[in-house]
Design an enzyme around this catalytic site. Structure first.
Site, PDB file in Angstrom:
ATOM      1  N   GLU A  60       0.831  -1.211   0.000  1.00 55.45           N
ATOM      2  CA  GLU A  60       0.000   0.000   0.000  1.00 55.45           C
ATOM      3  C   GLU A  60       0.864   1.260   0.000  1.00 55.45           C
ATOM      4  O   GLU A  60       0.486   2.285  -0.590  1.00 55.45           O
ATOM      5  CB  GLU A  60      -0.926  -0.004   1.207  1.00 55.45           C
ATOM      6  N   PRO A 269      12.316 -12.546  -0.987  1.00 54.47           N
ATOM      7  CA  PRO A 269      11.202 -12.874  -0.085  1.00 54.47           C
ATOM      8  C   PRO A 269      10.390 -11.631   0.250  1.00 54.47           C
ATOM      9  O   PRO A 269      10.917 -10.515   0.336  1.00 54.47           O
ATOM     10  CB  PRO A 269      11.906 -13.423   1.163  1.00 54.47           C
ATOM     11  N   GLY A 311      13.172  -1.497   0.011  1.00 48.40           N
ATOM     12  CA  GLY A 311      13.075  -0.322  -0.839  1.00 48.40           C
ATOM     13  C   GLY A 311      13.770  -0.443  -2.180  1.00 48.40           C
ATOM     14  O   GLY A 311      13.911   0.553  -2.899  1.00 48.40           O
ATOM     15  N   GLU A 312      14.213  -1.654  -2.555  1.00 52.64           N
ATOM     16  CA  GLU A 312      14.959  -1.827  -3.797  1.00 52.64           C
ATOM     17  C   GLU A 312      14.243  -2.693  -4.824  1.00 52.64           C
ATOM     18  O   GLU A 312      14.832  -3.034  -5.858  1.00 52.64           O
ATOM     19  CB  GLU A 312      16.314  -2.490  -3.502  1.00 52.64           C
ATOM     20  N   ASN A 336       1.627  -7.067  -6.567  1.00 49.66           N
ATOM     21  CA  ASN A 336       1.533  -6.081  -7.642  1.00 49.66           C
ATOM     22  C   ASN A 336       2.252  -6.552  -8.908  1.00 49.66           C
ATOM     23  O   ASN A 336       3.478  -6.666  -8.938  1.00 49.66           O
ATOM     24  CB  ASN A 336       2.119  -4.758  -7.154  1.00 49.66           C
ATOM     25  N   LEU A 338       2.023  -4.825 -11.728  1.00 49.30           N
ATOM     26  CA  LEU A 338       2.216  -3.677 -12.614  1.00 49.30           C
ATOM     27  C   LEU A 338       3.615  -3.077 -12.521  1.00 49.30           C
ATOM     28  O   LEU A 338       4.071  -2.429 -13.471  1.00 49.30           O
ATOM     29  CB  LEU A 338       1.169  -2.604 -12.314  1.00 49.30           C
TER      30      LEU A 338
END
Length: 426
Positions: A60, A269, A311-312, A336, A338
């Site tokens: 999210e 993971p 964050g990568e 996700n 997309l």
């Protein structure tokens, strides 16, 4: 069940909630930090009178990022408070926005904690991402006349059946929402049937289609593959994997290497608490494994790169030629699709995609999604796509076409927010 009974049961469950938090902290130490915030204690200094955005976890938070950027641009004089419930979501939000936004964990849905949090933030507008519905937080806003928006709202048939079993709780809660910006008409209808006011439900599409990829990301990925000497090496990624999937993926990769000995797997993971266990699994299976978190060199002998960083994920997707999206070989509902599609990657997944059914159907119709059920089918799809680069390129083009055809949801959502926040400085 009504809200009073729900609140009573939530209080009775507090010992279990605390024990679960301790268990999670044992598995992932980040959960042991900022515990007070989960009870609205020790909250950081917060400016009042702005917009509150709740993005429960990492997925999210990623989806909310374009929305938060637009809010910062359109309402520069209003403080933007972003809350989450998981360390991964928290770290992503802070990495993306730093001190441009205010951030803390959202307190548990206990009336006294909700009231304390509300007094500290006093928002003019509340935005909840996707399906994270908390009856007492929503009721607290409604009591104070604060519009509550469910943004990028999704509701599978399975989840709708679950909500329907507690109609005495969910129907009044949904009726208190000022706007439900649903991703599809099917989901909008499910919200209406569960008790949402028809005039407050709109189909805006998914803002995940409005993802913009920085061109520099692709350049960095190409440069790193060059440093690895892997420009021509077959590289695929299995991202956001859950327990029970890694063994299947590694089995397929082992067989893939019999035909493509230089094939490299980037294994990511979903949850940080599983990083160490998956690393040990890779070693037990006999793979030379490098860890991204340690900046270990990827050589021609490396069979697996473990993506054990936060964050990568977009960057790791950019490094690969093909992308498998996890949470789909097990009945988790998928993740996700997309993000790799926006990077021009041919897509593979398992069959369990009920959280992203409409998106999956569109991608499959455009030819950019192959669903597999086990290691054998995954191996077959990988071998075919690595052997037929023309087909892989056609799949990637189909995915990019789906993104372009569905963009604009963010603008429609922002138009709806302006009607609820008419007097804010723009």
């Amino acid at each position: 069940m009504n809200r009073s009974l729900y609140t009573l049961l939530l209080h009775l469950a507090l010992p279990v909630i605390c024990l679960r938090l301790l268990w999670r902290a044992w598995r992932a130490p980040a959960y042991a930090r900022r515990v007070g915030e989960r009870f609205a204690l020790g909250l950081p200094p917060l400016r009042r009178g702005g917009i509150w955005v709740h993005a429960v976890s990492l997925g999210e938070s990623i989806a909310a990022a374009p929305l938060i950027r637009e809010l910062l641009q359109r309402y520069p004089h209003l403080p933007i408070t972003v809350t989450s419930m998981t360390p991964t979501g928290s770290e992503r939000i802070q990495a993306l926005f730093g001190d441009r936004i205010q951030h803390c964990y959202l307190p548990y849905d206990l009336p006294w904690a909700c009231a304390r949090f509300f007094r500290r933030v006093q928002p003019r507008l509340a935005l909840i991402m996707e399906t994270e519905l908390w009856p007492n937080h929503i009721h607290q806003c409604a009591r104070q006349g604060v519009p509550v928006v469910l943004a990028n709202a999704r509701l599978s048939a399975r989840s709708a059946r679950g909500y329907a079993r507690f109609a005495g709780l969910t129907a009044p809660m949904l009726a208190e929402l000022s706007l439900i910006a649903a991703q599809t008409e099917a989901e909008a209808e499910r919200f209406r049937q569960l008790g949402a006011r028809p005039g407050c439900v709109a189909v805006t599409g998914s803002i995940k289609f409005d993802l913009q990829v920085d061109a520099a990301l692709q350049q960095r990925a190409s440069q790193l593959r060059g440093e690895w000497g892997a420009q021509a090496r077959p590289v695929w990624i299995a991202a956001s994997t859950h327990a029970g999937e890694d063994e299947i993926i590694l089995a397929a990769h082992r067989q893939l290497q019999t035909r493509f000995p230089e094939a490299l797997l980037i294994l990511v993971p979903r949850h940080p608490e599983r990083f160490a266990a998956v690393f040990e699994l890779c070693l037990r299976e006999g793979f030379a494994t490098a860890r991204r978190s340690c900046q270990e060199a990827v050589s021609t002998q490396t069979g697996v790169l473990l993506g054990d960083t936060l964050g990568e994920l977009l960057f790791l997707y950019a490094l690969a030629d093909l992308a498998f999206v996890g949470g789909s070989l097990v009945e988790n509902g998928g993740h996700n699709l997309l993000e790799p599609a926006a990077l021009g990657k041919p897509l593979l997944s398992g069959p369990h995609l009920f959280n992203f059914l409409e998106i999956a159907n569109q991608l499959q119709a455009a030819g950019d999604l192959l669903q597999v059920r086990d290691a054998g089918e995954l191996l077959g799809a990988l071998q075919q796509l690595f052997a037929e680069p023309e087909r892989a390129a056609q799949m990637a083009a189909g995915g990019l076409g789906v993104l372009r055809a569905n963009q604009g949801a963010l603008g429609r959502l922002l138009d709806g927010l302006e009607r609820l926040l008419p007097h804010a400085p723009a």
